[in-house]
Every structure is written in structure tokens, then in C-alpha cells.
Write a protein that holds these residues in place. Structure first.
Motif, PDB file in Angstrom:
ATOM      1  N   GLY A  55       4.688   2.649   0.182  1.00 56.19           N
ATOM      2  CA  GLY A  55       4.058   1.538  -0.523  1.00 56.19           C
ATOM      3  C   GLY A  55       2.650   1.186  -0.083  1.00 56.19           C
ATOM      4  N   LEU A  56       2.051   1.953   0.811  1.00 57.71           N
ATOM      5  CA  LEU A  56       0.676   1.666   1.230  1.00 57.71           C
ATOM      6  C   LEU A  56      -0.283   1.941   0.080  1.00 57.71           C
ATOM      7  N   VAL A  57      -1.050   0.922  -0.279  1.00 58.58           N
ATOM      8  CA  VAL A  57      -2.059   1.039  -1.325  1.00 58.58           C
ATOM      9  C   VAL A  57      -3.344   0.358  -0.841  1.00 58.58           C
ATOM     10  N   ASP A  58      -4.458   0.768  -1.438  1.00 67.03           N
ATOM     11  CA  ASP A  58      -5.735   0.131  -1.120  1.00 67.03           C
ATOM     12  C   ASP A  58      -5.656  -1.361  -1.383  1.00 67.03           C
ATOM     13  N   GLY A  59      -6.214  -2.133  -0.471  1.00 63.15           N
ATOM     14  CA  GLY A  59      -6.298  -3.573  -0.657  1.00 63.15           C
ATOM     15  C   GLY A  59      -5.064  -4.346  -0.226  1.00 63.15           C
ATOM     16  N   CYS A  60      -4.050  -3.661   0.261  1.00 62.19           N
ATOM     17  CA  CYS A  60      -2.852  -4.399   0.679  1.00 62.19           C
ATOM     18  C   CYS A  60      -3.133  -5.155   1.976  1.00 62.19           C
ATOM     19  N   ASP A  61      -2.318  -6.127   2.260  1.00 62.08           N
ATOM     20  CA  ASP A  61      -2.405  -6.865   3.519  1.00 62.08           C
ATOM     21  C   ASP A  61      -1.909  -5.935   4.625  1.00 62.08           C
ATOM     22  N   GLN A  62      -2.817  -5.456   5.462  1.00 64.37           N
ATOM     23  CA  GLN A  62      -2.463  -4.445   6.450  1.00 64.37           C
ATOM     24  C   GLN A  62      -1.457  -4.948   7.478  1.00 64.37           C
ATOM     25  N   GLN A  63      -1.607  -6.175   7.946  1.00 62.27           N
ATOM     26  CA  GLN A  63      -0.663  -6.702   8.934  1.00 62.27           C
ATOM     27  C   GLN A  63       0.733  -6.816   8.345  1.00 62.27           C
ATOM     28  N   GLU A  64       0.797  -7.249   7.111  1.00 62.40           N
ATOM     29  CA  GLU A  64       2.095  -7.349   6.433  1.00 62.40           C
ATOM     30  C   GLU A  64       2.701  -5.965   6.246  1.00 62.40           C
ATOM     31  N   PHE A  65       1.860  -4.989   5.867  1.00 62.43           N
ATOM     32  CA  PHE A  65       2.368  -3.631   5.682  1.00 62.43           C
ATOM     33  C   PHE A  65       2.876  -3.056   6.996  1.00 62.43           C
TER      34      PHE A  65
END
Length: 121
Positions: free
Chosen positions: A98-108
């Protein structure tokens, strides 16, 4: 067991792609978080050492109870490096998780760590 006791052989060992792109950076951060939490041991999990053919690193992986690899993208460079050393890792690919550009990195990072730990049960 985390980094505090490398003597125990019945532990997971974790490798990450750690590439220079965002996917590699997050792969590394997830791996570090999982090691910190005690999910896998560290100290002998050097992907570059595996690629260079150093017996110390290859033998540590072969002696581990489970070899885990986290790749940032579908090219799966880290997994392929381990396979060339005749290791059979359990593989996770961040873009497939589910990693996509613009995602919340800490949440991911938190979500990916939870998913990987849950799969081990």
C-alpha cells in the motif's frame, strides 16, 4: 530477541533493500523499527555483506530460524540478492503493501510493522 543478545540462534534475521529512493528509505526505517521492537536480530544482517559473499553474513542467515526481507518496490533487489546466496527469505514489498506517493510515512511505517509482525504469528 533484539540486538542485545546475538548468541541466540533461534531468531529471525532481517534484511532491507535500503535503496536511495523513498521506498528504500522506508524499507530501512521499517527494518530498524522491527529490530528495535525485538522482532528480528541485527548485527549480522548486512545485505551488502551477503552480496559480497562474506561467509560471516551468509552463515548467520543460514543459521537463523527465519530470513525476512523487506524491499521497497517490485524490483525486489534485496530478495534477489539473498536468493543468489541460496537463501529462501520471506518477502515483503512495500509498494504491494500500500505504499504510495504522498502517504503519511509515519503511519505507513507503523502499519507495515504491524502487518509484518502479525504475519509471523
Amino acid at each position: 530477541m533484539g540486538c542485545k543478545d546475538e548468541r541466540q540462534q533461534n531468531t529471525r534475521i532481517l534484511f532491507t533493500c535500503s535503496g536511495c529512493c523513498t521506498e528504500g528509505e522506508l524499507s530501512d526505517k521499517i527494518g530498524r523499527e522491527l529490530r528495535k521492537e525485538g522482532y528480528a536480530r541485527c548485527g549480522t544482517s548486512c545485505l551488502a555483506g551477503i552480496g559480497a559473499g562474506y561467509p560471516r553474513f551468509i552463515n548467520a542467515a543460514k543459521e537463523a530460524s527465519k530470513v525476512i526481507v523487506i524491499d521497497g518496490c517490485g524490483m525486489t533487489c534485496a530478495k534477489r540478492t539473498l536468493e543468489k546466496a541460496e537463501l529462501k527469505p520471506t518477502s515483503y514489498v512495500l509498494t504491494s503493501m500500500g505504499l504510495v506517493d504522498g502517504c503519511d510515512q509515519q503511519e505507513f511505517i507503523a502499519t507495515a510493522c504491524q502487518q509484518i509482525k502479525a504475519a509471523a504469528k
